[in-house]
Motif scaffolding. Structure first.
Motif, PDB file in Angstrom:
ATOM      1  N   THR A   5       0.814  -1.213   0.000  1.00 39.14           N
ATOM      2  CA  THR A   5       0.000   0.000   0.000  1.00 39.14           C
ATOM      3  C   THR A   5       0.851   1.268   0.000  1.00 39.14           C
ATOM      4  O   THR A   5       0.538   2.238  -0.686  1.00 39.14           O
ATOM      5  CB  THR A   5      -0.941   0.010   1.226  1.00 39.14           C
ATOM      6  N   ILE A  33      -4.892  -7.387  -3.403  1.00 39.07           N
ATOM      7  CA  ILE A  33      -4.158  -6.417  -4.224  1.00 39.07           C
ATOM      8  C   ILE A  33      -4.783  -6.309  -5.611  1.00 39.07           C
ATOM      9  O   ILE A  33      -4.943  -5.204  -6.150  1.00 39.07           O
ATOM     10  CB  ILE A  33      -2.667  -6.797  -4.293  1.00 39.07           C
ATOM     11  N   ARG A  34      -5.182  -7.428  -6.187  1.00 39.59           N
ATOM     12  CA  ARG A  34      -5.820  -7.400  -7.511  1.00 39.59           C
ATOM     13  C   ARG A  34      -7.176  -6.708  -7.467  1.00 39.59           C
ATOM     14  O   ARG A  34      -7.602  -6.116  -8.457  1.00 39.59           O
ATOM     15  CB  ARG A  34      -5.954  -8.818  -8.056  1.00 39.59           C
ATOM     16  N   SER A  35      -7.855  -6.767  -6.323  1.00 43.03           N
ATOM     17  CA  SER A  35      -9.156  -6.100  -6.217  1.00 43.03           C
ATOM     18  C   SER A  35      -9.027  -4.584  -6.339  1.00 43.03           C
ATOM     19  O   SER A  35      -9.985  -3.903  -6.656  1.00 43.03           O
ATOM     20  CB  SER A  35      -9.841  -6.458  -4.894  1.00 43.03           C
ATOM     21  N   LYS A  36      -7.832  -4.080  -6.117  1.00 44.76           N
ATOM     22  CA  LYS A  36      -7.563  -2.646  -6.270  1.00 44.76           C
ATOM     23  C   LYS A  36      -7.055  -2.312  -7.668  1.00 44.76           C
ATOM     24  O   LYS A  36      -6.611  -1.195  -7.925  1.00 44.76           O
ATOM     25  CB  LYS A  36      -6.532  -2.203  -5.233  1.00 44.76           C
ATOM     26  N   GLU A  38      -4.429  -3.663  -9.147  1.00 47.34           N
ATOM     27  CA  GLU A  38      -2.966  -3.777  -9.221  1.00 47.34           C
ATOM     28  C   GLU A  38      -2.567  -5.156  -9.743  1.00 47.34           C
ATOM     29  O   GLU A  38      -3.367  -6.087  -9.755  1.00 47.34           O
ATOM     30  CB  GLU A  38      -2.347  -3.546  -7.838  1.00 47.34           C
ATOM     31  N   LYS A  91       2.909  -4.870  -8.494  1.00 45.76           N
ATOM     32  CA  LYS A  91       2.981  -4.368  -7.130  1.00 45.76           C
ATOM     33  C   LYS A  91       3.589  -5.396  -6.192  1.00 45.76           C
ATOM     34  O   LYS A  91       4.157  -5.063  -5.165  1.00 45.76           O
ATOM     35  CB  LYS A  91       1.579  -4.026  -6.608  1.00 45.76           C
TER      36      LYS A  91
END
Length: 118
Positions: A5, A33-36, A38, A91
């Protein structure tokens, strides 16, 4: 998650015996992380372990590592290639079963990452 983050570079190890739910942790990290929106790259040292990771591939396949490594080994990823672009935008890179790999593999990946990110 804090390191991802806040864009803090680092190397983190998750060690545990068989059955301690390490793959569960990888899957949760990847999903969060993929839900954001990235990019997370999942690799493993063996083909079987790579099948257990979402979107997983072997480290040799993803990084273009030679099968037989030596102290001057390099990855076969070219600058400005789609693979290089993917690595530069990632990321997080999750490498399952990393202790099974020879240190020359990590040195080759380190060289290509420095080359791509410069």
């Amino acid at each position: 998650m804090d390191a991802v983050t806040n864009d803090i570079c680092g190397l983190f190890f998750l060690y545990g015996h068989k059955g301690t739910r390490k793959n569960f942790v990888w899957k949760i990290l990847s999903a969060a992380i993929r839900s954001k929106g990235e990019i997370v790259i999942n690799v493993a040292s063996s083909g079987f372990a790579s099948l257990l990771l979402p979107g997983g591939r072997t480290a040799h396949s993803r990084f273009g590592l030679p099968i037989i490594v030596h102290d001057n080994s390099t990855c076969s990823i070219k600058q400005q290639s789609p693979q290089a672009e993917l690595l530069s935008r990632a990321k997080l890179i999750i490498w399952d079963e990393a202790p099974m790999m020879h240190m020359y593999c990590f040195e080759a990946v380190d060289k290509i990452m420095k080359s791509i990110l410069d």
